[in-house]
Scaffold this motif. Structure first.
Motif, PDB file in Angstrom:
ATOM      1  N   UNK A  39       1.176   4.844  -2.164  1.00 50.10           N
ATOM      2  CA  UNK A  39       1.046   3.593  -2.884  1.00 50.10           C
ATOM      3  C   UNK A  39       1.695   3.600  -4.247  1.00 50.10           C
ATOM      4  N   UNK A  40       2.515   4.599  -4.553  1.00 50.02           N
ATOM      5  CA  UNK A  40       3.137   4.649  -5.868  1.00 50.02           C
ATOM      6  C   UNK A  40       4.117   5.791  -5.949  1.00 50.02           C
ATOM      7  N   UNK A  41       4.061   6.536  -7.057  1.00 51.23           N
ATOM      8  CA  UNK A  41       4.986   7.632  -7.271  1.00 51.23           C
ATOM      9  C   UNK A  41       4.224   8.842  -7.775  1.00 51.23           C
ATOM     10  N   UNK A  79      -4.433  -2.710  -6.579  1.00 50.51           N
ATOM     11  CA  UNK A  79      -4.816  -4.109  -6.646  1.00 50.51           C
ATOM     12  C   UNK A  79      -3.950  -4.803  -7.663  1.00 50.51           C
ATOM     13  N   UNK A  80      -3.907  -6.126  -7.663  1.00 43.15           N
ATOM     14  CA  UNK A  80      -3.095  -6.835  -8.651  1.00 43.15           C
ATOM     15  C   UNK A  80      -3.478  -6.431 -10.074  1.00 43.15           C
ATOM     16  N   UNK A  81      -2.516  -5.911 -10.814  1.00 44.29           N
ATOM     17  CA  UNK A  81      -2.763  -5.544 -12.197  1.00 44.29           C
ATOM     18  C   UNK A  81      -3.592  -4.293 -12.390  1.00 44.29           C
ATOM     19  N   UNK A  82      -3.874  -3.536 -11.323  1.00 40.62           N
ATOM     20  CA  UNK A  82      -4.737  -2.352 -11.415  1.00 40.62           C
ATOM     21  C   UNK A  82      -3.938  -1.127 -10.969  1.00 40.62           C
ATOM     22  N   UNK A  83      -3.858  -0.144 -11.868  1.00 40.47           N
ATOM     23  CA  UNK A  83      -3.091   1.068 -11.597  1.00 40.47           C
ATOM     24  C   UNK A  83      -3.999   2.277 -11.769  1.00 40.47           C
ATOM     25  N   UNK A 120      -1.179  -0.273  -2.847  1.00 38.99           N
ATOM     26  CA  UNK A 120      -0.259  -1.291  -2.353  1.00 38.99           C
ATOM     27  C   UNK A 120       1.180  -1.072  -2.792  1.00 38.99           C
ATOM     28  N   UNK A 121       1.444   0.012  -3.494  1.00 36.33           N
ATOM     29  CA  UNK A 121       2.830   0.345  -3.783  1.00 36.33           C
ATOM     30  C   UNK A 121       3.310  -0.103  -5.145  1.00 36.33           C
ATOM     31  N   UNK A 122       4.210   0.675  -5.719  1.00 40.57           N
ATOM     32  CA  UNK A 122       4.888   0.362  -6.971  1.00 40.57           C
ATOM     33  C   UNK A 122       6.388   0.496  -6.736  1.00 40.57           C
ATOM     34  N   UNK A 138      -8.107   7.862 -14.156  1.00 39.46           N
ATOM     35  CA  UNK A 138      -8.562   6.613 -14.760  1.00 39.46           C
ATOM     36  C   UNK A 138      -7.795   5.452 -14.160  1.00 39.46           C
ATOM     37  N   UNK A 139      -8.364   4.276 -14.329  1.00 36.69           N
ATOM     38  CA  UNK A 139      -7.749   3.038 -13.849  1.00 36.69           C
ATOM     39  C   UNK A 139      -7.394   2.166 -15.049  1.00 36.69           C
ATOM     40  N   UNK A 140      -6.150   1.730 -15.075  1.00 36.11           N
ATOM     41  CA  UNK A 140      -5.735   0.730 -16.058  1.00 36.11           C
ATOM     42  C   UNK A 140      -5.829  -0.629 -15.385  1.00 36.11           C
ATOM     43  N   UNK A 141      -6.544  -1.559 -16.012  1.00 36.81           N
ATOM     44  CA  UNK A 141      -6.853  -2.853 -15.400  1.00 36.81           C
ATOM     45  C   UNK A 141      -6.379  -3.951 -16.352  1.00 36.81           C
ATOM     46  N   UNK A 142      -5.366  -4.674 -15.943  1.00 40.25           N
ATOM     47  CA  UNK A 142      -4.819  -5.723 -16.801  1.00 40.25           C
ATOM     48  C   UNK A 142      -5.501  -7.048 -16.532  1.00 40.25           C
ATOM     49  N   UNK A 143      -5.579  -7.904 -17.553  1.00 35.04           N
ATOM     50  CA  UNK A 143      -6.172  -9.218 -17.457  1.00 35.04           C
ATOM     51  C   UNK A 143      -5.188 -10.255 -16.908  1.00 35.04           C
TER      52      UNK A 143
END
Length: 821
Positions: free
Chosen positions: A42-44, A59-63, A89-91, A238-243
Motif C-alpha cells: 500500500x505504499x513504499x 484511508x483518505x488523508x491517512x498515512x 490503498x497505495x501511494x 504512528x498515523x498522520x491524519x489530515x483534515x
C-alpha cells in the motif's frame, strides 16, 4: 582543604553529567540516508543506512509511518485498531520536479533523502508539518521516538484524559494508566490516549502514536521549536491524519480506532451513585426520593458494598437479601441498576470464580510461572489475563450472575489495573499502602508470554471488551451499557468512561470541562465527571453550579465516596433542589436532540460535548476557551465555574445567538457580560437551529415523545436539522428499524417556509402530534399547509414574538407557509 575538594568534585560531577547527557543524546540512532526505495504494502519502503521505514496510505488523508531499526517491517499487533485495521490503498511515487514525493488521496509526502526527513503537505503542496532536523525518527536502546518541528502558531488538543489547559502547547505528558485521585496538573491518570489534534490557523491534522507501552509527549516544553513523542518499547508506528477541518481529523481517526455503539436511551438519563448505598432499604429510599420530588432519574449504582466481602460476581445477602425482588421493584419505578465489578479476584479456594480461574489457568502469571497476586478490596487477589480471548469470553459469561436478577449495566473499576502491597483494615474501612506502579506480571499463552509493560495501558480496554461482548451474548436483544475507569484508544467501542476520583472543590469545575472536551477530541463521546466531586463534600453553591454543567455532560452522574455527606439533588436545601430539578428536567426535554447527536457520533465519531474551536476552527479566539462548550452544533453553554460569581464574560462566535429563556438575540463574534444568579442557566441557541424536544417525564421509558416539539430559530438563510429515532433499547436499528426526519426552514418573500421531509427508515413511532415553536418572528398573518396538508392550530404571541403550531405527525412530508402581516 575539604571545601576545595568538595568544589572540585562538584565540578567533576557536573562535567561528567553533562558528558553523559551528551553521550545519551548521541546514542539516538537515526535512519540516516535513504539508500533504496521499494514498493511496499500500500505504499513504499525506504531502506536507509539504519533500518527501514514504510509509508502506507490507509484511508483518505491517512498515512501510516512504520520504522524498524533492524529493517524487519513485519506487522505488529495493534490493540487500538484490533480487527479494524484498514487495508492500505497505495501511494503514487513521483520523482519529477521537486525530488521524491508520494501522492495520496488529498495529501503529499515529500521525502528528503540525506538524511531522511518526512514533510507532509496538503493536496495543493502547502506544508502541514515536517520532521525535525537532523531527522524525525529515532531509536535509543529499547526506546522509540519521533521529533517534529513545531510552528509558533500551532495549537495541540486531545491526549485523552489530561488535566491542565485545553491547549497542551508547552506541556509534557505521560501515558501510563494510574489509579490516582487528582487535582491541579497531576499526570498521568487513569487513561492513556496517545493521540492529538493540531490546529494552525484553521487547518488541522492529527497524530496517533499506535504504541501501548509507557509513552511520553513533550509538546515544546523542553524545546519550544519542536515536539517529541516517545515510548519505552514497542513499535515505532504512528498515523498522520489530515483534515483539513478538525471534524475531518476526528472522523478519520475514529475510522481507525472505532466509534461508540449507540447506547440505550436510558443510559442518557440522569444517574445517581455513591460509595456506597449500603443496603436495600437505602436504595429504595433514594429511588422514592426522586419520584416523590419530581426529579427525573434513570439509573442507580451499586458500589462495592453490594458484594459478599468484596468478591466479584457475588451478592451480600445480609445487605441485599433479595436482589431480583429489589431490581424488579426498581424497574417498576423506571430505574435501571448498574453494579460495580473490579478485575481483582479474591484468592480463596472454594470461591467459584477463583476456582474456575485456577483450574483453567486464566490468571496472569509471574515470570516464574506462579500466579501474580496483589492486594485489592477483597485482600489478596489474582488478575484475569484479558489478553487471551478465552479469558475474556469466560469473564463475560460470569456476568450472568448479575444479569439474571435484573442488573442492567456494568461498571468496570480499578482496571488500570490497580493494586497495592499492604493495607490496614478496620471493620468496613481500609487504607491502602504501597501502591504498585509497575506490576511484574506476564500475559498471553505460556509459550509466547507478553510483558505487562506492553499490556498495562490496554488492560482496561481488554476487560471492557470481554464485558461488553459477554453482555451482548447473554442479552442479545439489549444494548449493553458498560462504564470503565481505565482506557486506551478503542475503549469507546465497548464502554463509556468517566474521569475517576476528582475532588469536591471549585478548581474541579473548569478542570472537568477541559478533561471532557479533550476526551471528546480524542474520539470518546460518552464521557463524564463525578458531579459534585468524589472526594469530600460540596457546598450547596458548588453542587448547584456543578449540577448545572453536569446535566449537560454526555454521561451525567452524581457520585461521591464513603464517609462524605449525602449528595443527592435534594441534599443541599430547597433552593439547590429546585435548581437541580430544573436543569435535569431540561436534559430530559433535550433528549431527542441529544439522542440524535449520539447517533451521529456512532457513525462519525464527532463528540456531543464540543469545544468552540471544533465548530469555529478559523476563529482563533476559540482556541483557548475551555469554560464554555457546545452541545452539538447549535447549543452554547457557559457554566459558572467560580465561587460567588454573579456575572461572567461569555464569548459568542460568528452568527447570531438567542438566549434560551429570555429569547434575547446577541450578535457574534464578540464578548458579552451576563448576570449569573445562582439559578441562572447561561444557555444560547445558534440562529438557524432546529431543536427537537420531548415532554418532561420522570424517566426515559415513562411515555413516548408526544408531543414531539421543535424549537425553530429562523435565520437569514436556509437551515435544517435531522433527528433520529428507533426503539431506544435493542439492535433492531442494525436491520433498518430506524427513522431519520429532516426539518428545514427558509425565508421567502414576506413569509417563512417550514418543511418536514418524508421520514427515512423502517421504524414507525407511536401516534403523536408535533408542537412547532417559531422564535423571533414578526407579526404573523396566516399559517397555511400545502394542499392536502394536515389540520392544524396556531397561536402567535406578539409580546414574545413566538408562533406555536400544533399539528399531527402523519409520517409524511409536510410544508407550512407562514405569512407575515
Amino acid at each position: 582543604m575539604f571545601r576545595e575538594a568538595k568544589g572540585f568534585l562538584r565540578v567533576v560531577l557536573v562535567v561528567w553529567l553533562t558528558a553523559f547527557a551528551a553521550a545519551a543524546q548521541e546514542k539516538i540512532e537515526r535512519p540516516g540516508r535513504v539508500l533504496t526505495i521499494e514498493p511496499g504494502s500500500g505504499g513504499v519502503i525506504l531502506r536507509c543506512e539504519t533500518g527501514a521505514v514504510e509509508l502506507a496510505q490507509v484511508g483518505p488523508g491517512v498515512v501510516r509511518v512504520l520504522a524498524d531499526r533492524s529493517g524487519n517491517l513485519a506487522p505488529v499487533r495493534s490493540y487500538a485498531l484490533a480487527d479494524l485495521a484498514p487495508a492500505a490503498s497505495g501511494l503514487e511515487v513521483d520523482e519529477s520536479g521537486q525530488g521524491l514525493r508520494l501522492k495520496g488521496d488529498g495529501i503529499l509526502i515529500q521525502i528528503n533523502r540525506d538524511p531522511l526527513q518526512l514533510v507532509f503537505l496538503d493536496g495543493d503542496g502547502r506544508p502541514l508539518h515536517r520532521d525535525a532536523e537532523p531527522g524525525g525518527l529515532g531509536f535509543r536502546g529499547e526506546e522509540v521516538l519521533v521529533t517534529k518541528q513545531m510552528p509558533e502558531t500551532e495549537h495541540y488538543y486531545g491526549f485523552g484524559e489530561k488535566t491542565g489547559p485545553l491547549d497542551k502547547r508547552g506541556l509534557a505528558m505521560e501515558m501510563w494508566n494510574r489509579d490516582q485521585p487528582y487535582s491541579g496538573d497531576l499526570d498521568p491518570l487513569y487513561q492513556s490516549h496517545p493521540f492529538f489534534l493540531a490546529l494552525n490557523r484553521g487547518r488541522a491534522y492529527g497524530i496517533f502514536f499506535d504504541n501501548s507501552f509507557h509513552s511520553y509527549f513533550d509538546m515544546g516544553r523542553s524545546d519550544s521549536s519542536t515536539y517529541t513523542f516517545r515510548a519505552a518499547g514497542g513499535p515505532l508506528r504512528y498515523y498522520f491524519i489530515y483534515g483539513p477541518e478538525p471534524k475531518d481529523v476526528i472522523r478519520r481517526y475514529t475510522n481507525l480506532v472505532g466509534r461508540m455503539p449507540l447506547p440505550p436511551l436510558w443510559a442518557l438519563g440522569y444517574q445517581q451513585s455513591r460509595w456506597s448505598y449500603e443496603n436495600e432499604k437505602r436504595v429504595r429510599e433514594i429511588a422514592s426520593g426522586f419520584r416523590s420530588r419530581g426529579i427525573p432519574g434513570d439509573v442507580l449504582f451499586l458500589d462495592i458494598h453490594y458484594l459478599d466481602r468484596y468478591k466479584v460476581f457475588t451478592w451480600n445477602r445480609r445487605r441485599f437479601p433479595d436482589p431480583a425482588g429489589l431490581l424488579a421493584d426498581l424497574g417498576q419505578k423506571g430505574f435501571k441498576v448498574v453494579t460495580i465489578i473490579d478485575p481483582g479476584v479474591k484468592v480463596q479456594p472454594g470461591y467459584f470464580v477463583y476456582d474456575q480461574g485456577v483450574a483453567k489457568g486464566y490468571f496472569c502469571r509471574r515470570l516464574d510461572g506462579s500466579d501474580y497476586r496483589a492486594r485489592v478490596w477483597p485482600g489478596d487477589c489474582s488478575y484475569p489475563d484479558f489478553l487471551r480471548p478465552e479469558v475474556r469470553a469466560w469473564w463475560g459469561d460470569l456476568h450472568r450472575v448479575l444479569l439474571d436478577p435484573g442488573v442492567a449495566g456494568i461498571w468496570n473499576d480499578m482496571n488500570e489495573p490497580s493494586g497495592w502491597k499492604h493495607d490496614v483494615r478496620a471493620g468496613g474501612l481500609m487504607l491502602s499502602l504501597s501502591p504498585i506502579r509497575e506490576m511484574d506480571m506476564v500475559h498471553g499463552p505460556a509459550d509466547a508470554p507478553v510483558p505487562h509493560a506492553e499490556v498495562h495501558n490496554v488492560y482496561g480496554l481488554l476487560e471492557s471488551q470481554g464485558t461488553y461482548e459477554g453482555l451482548r451474548r447473554l442479552k442479545p436483544e439489549e444494548r449493553p451499557f458498560v462504564i470503565s475507569r481505565a482506557g486506551f484508544p478503542g475503549i469507546q467501542r465497548y464502554a463509556c468512561v468517566w474521569t475517576g476520583d476528582n475532588y469536591s472543590n471549585w478548581n474541579q469545575l473548569p478542570l472537568s470541562l477541559t478533561m471532557l472536551l479533550n476526551l471528546g477530541l480524542s474520539g470518546l463521546t460518552f464521557v463524564g465527571a463525578d458531579i459534585g466531586g468524589f472526594v469530600g463534600s460540596p457546598s450547596p453553591e458548588l453542587y448547584a453550579r456543578w449540577i448545572q454543567q453536569g446535566a449537560f455532560y454526555p454521561f451525567a452522574r452524581t457520585h461521591t465516596m464513603i464517609l462524605s455527606g449525602d449528595q443527592e439533588p435534594w441534599s443541599f436545601g430547597p433552593e439547590v433542589e429546585a435548581i437541580a430539578k430544573e436543569v435535569i428536567r431540561l436534559r430530559y426535554q433535550l433528549l431527542p436532540y441529544i439522542y440524535a447527536l449520539f447517533e451521529e457520533s456512532s457513525r462519525t465519531g464527532l463528540p456531543v460535548m464540543r469545544p468552540l474551536l471544533l465548530e469555529f476552527p478559523r476563529d482563533e479566539t476559540t482556541y483557548a476557551i475551555s469554560d464554555q462548550f457546545l452541545i452539538g452544533p447549535d447549543l452554547l453553554f457557559a457554566p459558572v465555574v467560580e465561587k460567588g460569581a454573579r456575572s461572567r464574560r461569555v464569548y459568542l462566535p460568528e452568527g447570531r445567538w438567542v438566549s434560551w429563556k429570555e429569547g434575547k438575540v446577541y450578535p457574534g463574534p464578540g464578548w458579552i457580560e451576563v448576570a449569573t444568579a445562582l439559578d441562572t442557566l447561561p444557555l444560547w441557541v445558534r440562529e438557524g437551529a432546529i431543536i427537537p424536544l420531548a415532554p418532561v417525564m420522570p424517566h426515559t421509558g415513562a411515555k413516548p415523545w408526544d408531543p414531539l416539539s421543535l424549537r425553530i430559530y429562523p435565520g437569514a438563510g436556509e437551515s435544517s436539522f435531522t433527528w433520529y429515532e428507533d426503539d431506544q433499547k435493542s439492535f433492531a436499528y442494525e436491520q433498518g428499524q430506524w427513522r431519520r426526519t429532516t426539518a428545514t426552514v427558509r425565508p421567502a418573500a414576506d413569509a417563512l417556509v417550514f418543511q418536514i421531509a418524508a421520514p427515512l427508515g423502517a421504524y414507525t413511532p407511536a401516534a403523536r402530534s408535533f408542537r412547532l415553536e417559531f422564535y423571533g418572528l414578526a407579526a404573523v398573518a396566516a399559517v397555511t399547509p400545502a394542499a392536502g396538508g394536515p389540520g392544524l392550530e396556531w397561536v402567535y404571541d406578539a409580546s414574545r414574538r413566538v408562533l406555536i403550531v400544533q399539528m399531527p405527525d402523519r409520517g409524511q412530508a409536510e410544508i407550512l407557509t407562514i405569512a407575515y402581516k
